[in-house]
Design a protein around this motif. Structure first.
Motif, PDB file in Angstrom:
ATOM      1  N   GLN A 128     -11.287 -24.605  55.516  1.00 44.92           N
ATOM      2  CA  GLN A 128     -10.272 -24.874  56.170  1.00 44.92           C
ATOM      3  C   GLN A 128      -9.527 -25.784  54.935  1.00 44.92           C
ATOM      4  N   ASN A 129     -10.392 -26.998  54.933  1.00 47.73           N
ATOM      5  CA  ASN A 129      -9.917 -28.156  54.212  1.00 47.73           C
ATOM      6  C   ASN A 129      -9.556 -27.490  52.870  1.00 47.73           C
ATOM      7  N   LEU A 130     -10.748 -26.615  51.792  1.00 45.09           N
ATOM      8  CA  LEU A 130     -10.054 -25.779  51.069  1.00 45.09           C
ATOM      9  C   LEU A 130      -8.237 -25.554  50.816  1.00 45.09           C
ATOM     10  N   ALA A 131      -8.538 -25.346  51.846  1.00 42.28           N
ATOM     11  CA  ALA A 131      -6.758 -23.968  52.332  1.00 42.28           C
ATOM     12  C   ALA A 131      -6.017 -25.327  51.984  1.00 42.28           C
ATOM     13  N   THR A 132      -6.353 -26.008  52.971  1.00 49.14           N
ATOM     14  CA  THR A 132      -5.177 -27.553  52.880  1.00 49.14           C
ATOM     15  C   THR A 132      -4.852 -28.266  51.399  1.00 49.14           C
ATOM     16  N   ASN A 133      -6.373 -28.167  50.753  1.00 54.83           N
ATOM     17  CA  ASN A 133      -6.069 -29.086  49.658  1.00 54.83           C
ATOM     18  C   ASN A 133      -5.825 -28.416  48.882  1.00 54.83           C
ATOM     19  N   LEU A 134      -6.094 -27.398  48.408  1.00 52.40           N
ATOM     20  CA  LEU A 134      -6.107 -26.281  46.567  1.00 52.40           C
ATOM     21  C   LEU A 134      -4.545 -26.216  46.699  1.00 52.40           C
TER      22      LEU A 134
END
Lengths: 335, 291
Positions: A128-134
């Protein structure tokens, strides 16, 4: 081994599922059916790994999200043709995410039992974090739009319905194939006693990794159809803890490790859930109702419907046999 | 260099609060093999309770801890009796994870109904004040929060080390069956232990609300961090959890200033993954067998 009873069950299910959208054409009914099929597919794919091996993965929705994002990214830059192209692309998504899940599985599967459950749950947050940050890949929290297909308005949902049905049937076939193969035996041995299985020469790591990847690939295909159907995805919906729970709950309700349990569970739960959402409207109250159903299933029916019914039938048969034996003894005594 | 040292200070102060929350979580796991996914939700619940006590009755959040600890203790005991006790069998630990997840959703839902989903912060008069020592900023509420967390952790240590109840807890953690043979009732210890775990969430929640904005959905942010902390520390080890909390708190703060605030939360997971590759059982954990 193809048993006639099993074949008949499969044929009836497929016939009913194929006929369904032609009998019930209303948009909201087909919409609900699509979500029912999606959760049935997710639950079947999850059960194939978690139900068979005993490893409770709580991060599978990460692969759902990967499938959704892969589809969004590919078709944001590629023409969807007449609208059916993303469906033909599904196997590529399945294989791609399945392969991508191998290193993830390798790390998570270094742990066991409850630690595995916790680690996979943190994986959910990682993705979820990656989807938001990348942001350069996923557009961050502003989300991704997919092209809208030009399907006929009256039967707009139908292609998505059949695509989702295809994913479900494929999951079911894989689950059945794994069950009836050596791989299934290995997984069941791992579930009963991993150390003993390993001692007996079962390649535990290999068996777990292969099934994890298969299950992840199937999950991703469901995510792909979902993304195309909604045509808009955000990190918090593509990697949503509620979708994770939605794929676990039918398995617990229907029966862990059984072939049809997850589908039965989804057929009961998803329409009930949609009804609840419709009735309670406000998403907050809906969450309370959902959690109540969740707790009730876990506490009251931990075995699941199919194993419970089976145990009941067993007892019934046993009782019949005992009564007969008693009657015979009585007759003997009288004679 | 100055910014890094400042970040380390901030990280240690934050890590102290995480340490308090995760000590309860890992203690509960040690006693009864239950992962309480609702720990984050209990923290947020306590933060709302403390917020309400402050804004309506003017009770200072740090004082409200004295009210919240007994209240949450009772709530924790009740939750254990109603929801956790009946779980038996091979999959009880995994089932408990799902049951407490459901409870977390329930708390989130009820809080959203009662307070809507907008962010809140308990704004005390000292919220923005800070001390400056040798050029470094020490935010007042953060230092006080750290102090409270450290004091309560010491209290927890004393409870476990020197009281009869603490000894029975440790006995159950070490060997449930032997403890039972020695006349300890593991069910009673489990219920009370769950209460103690909830109390740490109560205290941590009150101080959390002073330092950070929160909303009913914030429990996911918390639990993802707390789970990383207890796995890193080794499941069931309070000392390990405290060490991991401080380490991850510092890592998060340093990444926030040196790399980017967006990736700060991610540093938790990077450390966790690195540790899993090298040492899957965490700092002070033991290798687990299936079931």
């Amino acid at each position: 081994v193809i048993r006639p009873a099993g074949l008949a069950r499969g044929a009836v299910f497929l016939a009913v599922a194929v006929a369904f959208p032609f009998v019930f054409g209303a948009h909201w009914v087909v919409n609900m059916a699509i979500f029912t099929l999606m959760y049935a597919a997710l639950a079947t794919a999850w059960n194939m790994f978690a139900g068979y091996s005993g490893y409770i993965s709580l991060g599978h929705v990460a692969f759902f999200g990967m499938g959704a994002y892969a589809t969004a990214i590919v078709f944001a830059h590629t023409s969807i043709g007449s609208g059916y192209k993303p469906f033909w692309f599904l196997p590529v998504i399945g294989i791609g995410v399945g392969l991508a899940s191998v290193p993830v599985g390798w790390i998570a599967l270094r742990t066991r039992a409850i630690t595995f459950a916790i680690v996979t749950l943190t994986l959910l947050f990682v993705f979820q974090n990656l989807a938001t940050n990348l942001r350069s890949i996923t557009h961050g929290s502003s989300g991704y739009a997919l092209p809208v297909p030009t399907f006929a308005v009256a039967t707009y949902e139908r292609p998505f319905y059949f695509a989702m049905l295809g994913v479900l049937v494929m999951s079911l076939l894989f689950a059945w194939q794994v069950r009836n193969s050596k791989l299934g035996l290995m997984l069941f041995a791992i579930r009963e006693d991993e150390d003993k299985a390993r001692g007996l020469g079962v390649r535990t790591t290999g068996a777990k990794s292969i099934t994890f990847a298969l299950s992840a690939g199937l999950t991703a295909m469901a995510g792909s159809v979902w993304a195309y159907y909604l045509t808009y995805i955000y990190p918090q919906y593509a990697v949503d803890p509620l979708v994770m729970i939605g794929s676990v709950l039918p398995v617990f309700l229907g029966g862990r490790g059984t072939l049809w349990g997850p589908i039965l569970g989804a057929l009961i739960l998803v329409p009930a859930q949609q009804y609840l959402a419709y009735k309670l409207g406000a998403s907050e109250l809906y969450l309370v109702g959902y959690s109540a159903v969740f707790v009730a299933i876990l506490l009251l029916l931990p075995q699941g419907i199919i194993p419970s019914v089976r145990a009941l039938a067993e007892r019934w048969r046993y009782r019949g046999a005992r009564l007969e034996a008693e009657a015979a003894r009585m007759k003997e005594r009288v004679a | 260099m100055h910014t890094v040292v400042q970040a380390v200070v901030l990280g240690v102060l934050t890590g102290g609060i995480y340490a308090l929350m995760s000590s309860g979580l890992t203690l509960v796991f040690g006693i009864m093999r239950v992962i309480n996914v609702a720990q984050g939700a209990l923290v947020i619940l306590a933060a709302y309770a403390s917020f309400e006590l402050f804004s309506h009755l003017g009770i200072d959040p740090f004082l409200s801890i004295l009210l919240l600890i007994p209240a949450m203790f009772l709530l924790g005991v009740a939750a254990q009796l109603v929801f956790i006790r009946s779980l038996r069998g091979d999959y009880a630990p995994e089932m408990s994870l799902l049951v407490t997840w459901a409870l977390a959703l329930g708390v989130e839902g009820l809080l959203s109904v009662a307070f809507s989903t907008t962010d809140r912060t308990t704004l005390t008069s000292y919220a923005d004040k800070s001390w400056t020592i040798a050029g470094y900023q020490f935010s007042e509420p953060r230092v006080m929060a750290f102090g409270v967390a450290a004091a309560l952790l010491l209290g927890l240590y004393a409870l476990l080390r020197y009281t009869k109840f603490g000894r029975s807890i440790r006995a159950v953690v070490q060997n449930r069956a032997s403890a039972q043979l020695l006349g300890i009732d593991p069910d009673r210890v489990s219920a009370l232990g769950f209460g103690v775990g909830a109390s740490t969430a109560a205290a941590a929640g009150a101080v959390y609300g002073v330092v950070y904005p929160f909303n009913p959905g914030s429990h996911y942010d918390l639990i993802s961090r707390l789970l990383s902390i207890i796995v890193l520390g080794g499941l069931g080890s309070i000392g390990g959890a405290v060490l991991a909390a401080l380490l991850l708190g510092v890592a998060e703060a340093v990444v926030a200033v040196e790399i980017s605030p967006t990736w700060a939360a991610f540093s938790f997971f990077v450390v966790l993954i690195a540790v899993l590759i090298v040492r899957p059982q965490g700092f002070f954990g033991v290798q687990e067998r299936t079931l």
